[in-house]
Scaffold this motif. Structure first.
Motif, mmCIF file in Angstrom:
data_model
loop_
_atom_site.group_PDB
_atom_site.id
_atom_site.type_symbol
_atom_site.label_atom_id
_atom_site.label_comp_id
_atom_site.label_asym_id
_atom_site.label_seq_id
_atom_site.Cartn_x
_atom_site.Cartn_y
_atom_site.Cartn_z
ATOM 1 N N MET A 1 0.846 -1.191 0.000
ATOM 2 C CA MET A 1 0.000 0.000 0.000
ATOM 3 C C MET A 1 0.881 1.240 0.000
ATOM 4 N N LEU A 2 0.567 2.196 -0.853
ATOM 5 C CA LEU A 2 1.309 3.450 -0.911
ATOM 6 C C LEU A 2 0.402 4.574 -0.417
ATOM 7 N N ILE A 3 0.846 5.242 0.644
ATOM 8 C CA ILE A 3 0.088 6.323 1.268
ATOM 9 C C ILE A 3 0.849 7.628 1.054
ATOM 10 N N ALA A 4 0.215 8.591 0.418
ATOM 11 C CA ALA A 4 0.810 9.916 0.255
ATOM 12 C C ALA A 4 0.323 10.825 1.367
ATOM 13 N N GLN A 5 1.163 11.769 1.745
ATOM 14 C CA GLN A 5 0.811 12.734 2.785
ATOM 15 C C GLN A 5 1.152 14.136 2.304
ATOM 16 N N GLY B 1 1.359 12.356 -11.091
ATOM 17 C CA GLY B 1 2.450 12.029 -12.000
ATOM 18 C C GLY B 1 3.442 11.018 -11.460
ATOM 19 N N LEU B 2 3.247 10.522 -10.244
ATOM 20 C CA LEU B 2 4.165 9.536 -9.691
ATOM 21 C C LEU B 2 4.143 8.239 -10.502
ATOM 22 N N ASP B 3 5.251 7.507 -10.492
ATOM 23 C CA ASP B 3 5.313 6.268 -11.275
ATOM 24 C C ASP B 3 4.471 5.152 -10.664
ATOM 25 N N ARG B 4 4.087 5.316 -9.402
ATOM 26 C CA ARG B 4 3.118 4.417 -8.773
ATOM 27 C C ARG B 4 2.052 5.279 -8.137
ATOM 28 N N LYS B 5 0.826 5.046 -8.485
ATOM 29 C CA LYS B 5 -0.279 5.852 -7.970
ATOM 30 C C LYS B 5 -0.525 5.520 -6.508
ATOM 31 N N PRO B 6 -0.557 6.511 -5.633
ATOM 32 C CA PRO B 6 -0.887 6.235 -4.226
ATOM 33 C C PRO B 6 -2.294 5.655 -4.094
ATOM 34 N N ASP B 7 -2.457 4.820 -3.095
ATOM 35 C CA ASP B 7 -3.773 4.242 -2.804
ATOM 36 C C ASP B 7 -4.633 5.194 -1.985
ATOM 37 N N LEU B 8 -3.968 6.114 -1.271
ATOM 38 C CA LEU B 8 -4.670 6.990 -0.340
ATOM 39 C C LEU B 8 -3.807 8.222 -0.111
ATOM 40 N N LEU C 1 -10.094 22.961 -5.278
ATOM 41 C CA LEU C 1 -8.812 22.408 -5.691
ATOM 42 C C LEU C 1 -8.770 20.893 -5.504
ATOM 43 N N LEU C 2 -9.354 20.412 -4.425
ATOM 44 C CA LEU C 2 -9.355 18.971 -4.169
ATOM 45 C C LEU C 2 -10.239 18.199 -5.142
ATOM 46 N N ALA C 3 -11.139 18.882 -5.804
ATOM 47 C CA ALA C 3 -11.973 18.211 -6.808
ATOM 48 C C ALA C 3 -11.131 17.638 -7.938
ATOM 49 N N LYS C 4 -9.909 18.146 -8.087
ATOM 50 C CA LYS C 4 -9.012 17.659 -9.140
ATOM 51 C C LYS C 4 -8.246 16.394 -8.712
ATOM 52 N N LEU C 5 -8.292 16.080 -7.423
ATOM 53 C CA LEU C 5 -7.570 14.911 -6.918
ATOM 54 C C LEU C 5 -8.365 13.650 -7.201
ATOM 55 N N THR C 6 -7.769 12.721 -7.939
ATOM 56 C CA THR C 6 -8.469 11.495 -8.345
ATOM 57 C C THR C 6 -8.213 10.333 -7.397
ATOM 58 N N ILE C 7 -7.474 10.581 -6.322
ATOM 59 C CA ILE C 7 -7.115 9.541 -5.355
ATOM 60 C C ILE C 7 -7.948 9.763 -4.087
#
Length: 264
Positions: free
Chosen positions: A1-5, A37-44, A66-72
């Motif tokens: 699992m990849l979590i972005a912060q 644009g990351l090479d692995r899309k975060p799950d959350l 702005l967050l409406a553009k976030l697809t994750i």
């Protein structure tokens, strides 16, 4: 699992700059583009507070735009610049947020359990969690002592050594530390607030703070240092969980760099 912060974007009404200097809205858009644009899309994606600068409804309207553009999928907690009730109203469609009181919650839908704490004290900038919130945390952690767990809150629960940040740190850490120490399955504690990356061994686990997507608070350790910030390299954190190897965290710088070059 990849979590972005992402932390401390300090969104302003459209057309206004953060502190009259930084285009925090544009920089937040760039942070979202960076995640896409990351090479692995975060799950959350976890947003660890100070989503807006003054806690005003028009700022929350802008951050939702702005967050409406976030697809994750993403989760939010407030910071000391947020206004709890305006925050709750702005994210009324986020059913995990409590309808009243502090915004503590637990999400157990992923490989890593996410326990979120609202460390904000309305009207004040330093952090703390009252007895009711600490009791909620104790009960929540006791329901699962095995699944890997990530705890997030806005204020780091330790002294940073930066004097003008430590005046409004999380103040009374001992009760929180005792509860966290009792749960050996907490892999990581995430926070924001300090606009820079810091690591500390604490309560039997590791605390990691996230840089801001906007400005960087100056690293000054002299006791009489005056508050200062830089238009430093904005960044986010990537926390990679693997069942065999556990959790590893990376700073991911936002913006263009020279390269890539064909060597490593």
């Amino acid at each position: 699992m990849l979590i972005a912060q992402i932390s401390d974007p300090h969104i302003r009404p459209a057309g206004q700059l953060y502190q009259g200097v930084a285009d925090s809205n544009r920089m937040f858009e760039e942070a979202i583009d960076h995640l896409h644009g990351l090479d692995r899309k975060p799950d959350l994606v976890l947003l660890t507070g100070d989503l807006v600068d003054d806690g005003r409804p028009d700022e929350y309207a802008q951050v939702r735009h702005l967050l409406a553009k976030l697809t994750i999928p993403y989760l939010v907690i407030p910071g000391n610049h947020d206004h709890r009730e305006n925050f709750r109203a702005a994210f009324a469609d986020h059913a995990y947020l409590p309808a009243e009181g502090a915004l503590h919650y637990c999400i157990d839908d992923h490989a890593v359990r996410i326990v979120a704490l609202d460390s904000c004290i309305p009207g004040l900038h330093h952090g703390g969690i009252d007895a009711q919130g600490l009791a909620w945390l104790q009960r929540t952690l006791e329901t699962d002592r095995i699944k890997p767990t990530l705890l997030m809150l806005h204020h780091p629960p330790f002294m940073s050594g930066i004097p003008y940040m430590d005046t409004y740190r999380y103040m009374d850490t001992a009760p929180l530390e005792a509860i966290v120490r009792s749960a050996s399955n907490i892999e990581l504690v995430l926070c924001g607030h300090v606009h820079r990356t810091m690591l500390r061994r604490w309560a039997g686990t590791v605390v990691c703070s996230c840089p801001s997507s906007t400005t960087e608070i100056a690293l000054q350790l002299a006791a009489d240092a005056a508050p200062a910030s830089f238009m430093g390299r904005p960044g986010c954190m990537l926390h990679l969980w693997n069942e065999a190897h556990g959790m590893v965290s990376h700073v991911s710088h936002i913006g263009k760099m020279q390269g890539p070059y064909p060597f490593a």
